[in-house]
Design an enzyme around this catalytic site. Structure first.
Site, short mmCIF file in Angstrom:
data_model
loop_
_atom_site.label_atom_id
_atom_site.label_comp_id
_atom_site.label_asym_id
_atom_site.label_seq_id
_atom_site.Cartn_x
_atom_site.Cartn_y
_atom_site.Cartn_z
N LYS A 52 15.52 -14.00 -19.22
CA LYS A 52 16.37 -12.83 -19.03
C LYS A 52 16.05 -11.67 -19.97
CE LYS A 52 19.50 -13.99 -15.79
NZ LYS A 52 19.88 -13.13 -14.65
N SER A 307 13.13 -21.48 -16.11
CA SER A 307 13.77 -20.19 -16.42
C SER A 307 14.43 -20.16 -17.79
CB SER A 307 14.78 -19.82 -15.34
OG SER A 307 15.74 -20.84 -15.19
#
Length: 322
Positions: A52, A307
């Site tokens: 992110k 991720s």
């Protein structure tokens, strides 16, 4: 609706130099490795433990000086919160994060440690967004959305560029799907560079709104009390973003779903290597590769994106005990 282009993703890549870690592919050995090689893209190695940072930094760095002075606000269950807090601190910008009360303590504490002001609300992603919009209107903050934004998509798309640099012959790339920011960017980068690459999204069966949307040809929203059932807390979005949906419709080949037990098994296998420890959301792409072979392209060179790796140590211990 304006689509993100390759030039914007390359511009984001330039901005992120020296900020985001250039994560290197790691080959993952499994019983069918001879005919189905799998390489992992370990975004758990980012400074905040998740991908992110890429989108958050690209968004905030692209703001005008006046907008940065106003401060930024976002709504997130954890990893985007840390990305915004980290990027804002690096750029000298005030950050406010709206988080659900049930967010993992490890993510909440990490966000606070980065200097962000935290506002807690209920479990629904829509509730978080409404609170952020309300505070932005009151105080003049600039909203940094978790996924439904062109600059966020471009930042996440740098993952796709790096995969191509390290493995130009890649045939299939699997990515987790929450709100759709990562897969939108990655799919855009890959398809505009090499259209024959297959891009497959993976999400939990208990929060399969992206698959439902792709199948229906329109955005399908799930109730908050449905999506909170999955252990993949980073993928508990109630619907994908409108901008993301348009990119996914154009560039994503398919979305498959995995069970909670399959996510747990993927976490256990990834934990065998300290470099690939994954949180539940970070393990879903690997789970898809391991357990959905009949639904995937029959390709030899595959990449699955981890991720994030911000898993609570006690939770990880429980997973490893089985």
């Amino acid at each position: 609706m304006r689509m993100v282009g390759l030039a914007e993703i390359k511009e984001a890549q330039s901005r992120l130099q020296g900020i985001a870690t250039r994560t290197r592919l790691i080959e993952f050995h499994h019983p069918a490795s001879a005919s189905r090689r799998l390489f992992l893209k370990p975004e758990n190695q980012q400074p905040i433990g998740a991908f992110k940072l890429r989108g958050a930094y690209n968004k905030i760095a692209s703001l005008s000086e006046d907008d940065r002075k106003r401060g930024v606000i976002t709504y997130s269950s954890g990893n985007h919160a840390q990305g915004v807090a980290y990027a804002a601190r690096a750029l000298g910008v005030k950050s406010v994060i709206v988080m659900p009360q049930g967010a993992p303590a490890i993510k909440r504490e990490a966000t606070a440690a980065l200097g962000a002001e935290i506002v807690l609300v209920g479990p629904g992603s829509a509730e978080r967004q409404l609170k952020a919009e309300e505070l932005a209107a009151q105080h003049g903050y600039v909203i940094v959305p978790p996924y439904n934004d062109e600059q966020i998509i471009a930042g996440q798309g740098t993952i796709g560029l790096e995969i191509l640099e390290d493995l130009p012959e890649v045939e299939t790339v699997l990515a987790p799907v929450g709100g759709g920011g990562m897969i939108s960017g990655v799919a855009t980068a890959l398809k505009l560079s090499k259209p024959e690459i297959k891009v497959i999204g993976v999400e939990p069966e208990l929060a399969a709104d992206a698959q439902a949307s792709l199948r229906a040809g329109k955005i399908v929203q799930f109730a908050a009390d449905e999506v909170v059932r999955t252990i993949a807390d980073g993928l508990r979005t109630q619907s994908i973003g409108a901008i993301n949906f348009e990119h996914m419709r154009r560039y994503v080949d398919d979305i498959v779903t995995v069970t909670e037990d399959e996510i747990r098994e993927a976490i256990r296998r990834l934990a065998a290597n300290p470099q690939t420890v994954a949180e539940p959301s970070g393990a879903v792409a690997v789970a898809g590769f391991l357990f959905r072979r009949d639904q995937l392209p029959a390709t030899n060179l595959n990449v699955a994106i981890i991720s994030g790796g911000n898993v609570d140590p006690k939770m990880l211990e429980e997973f490893l005990r089985g």
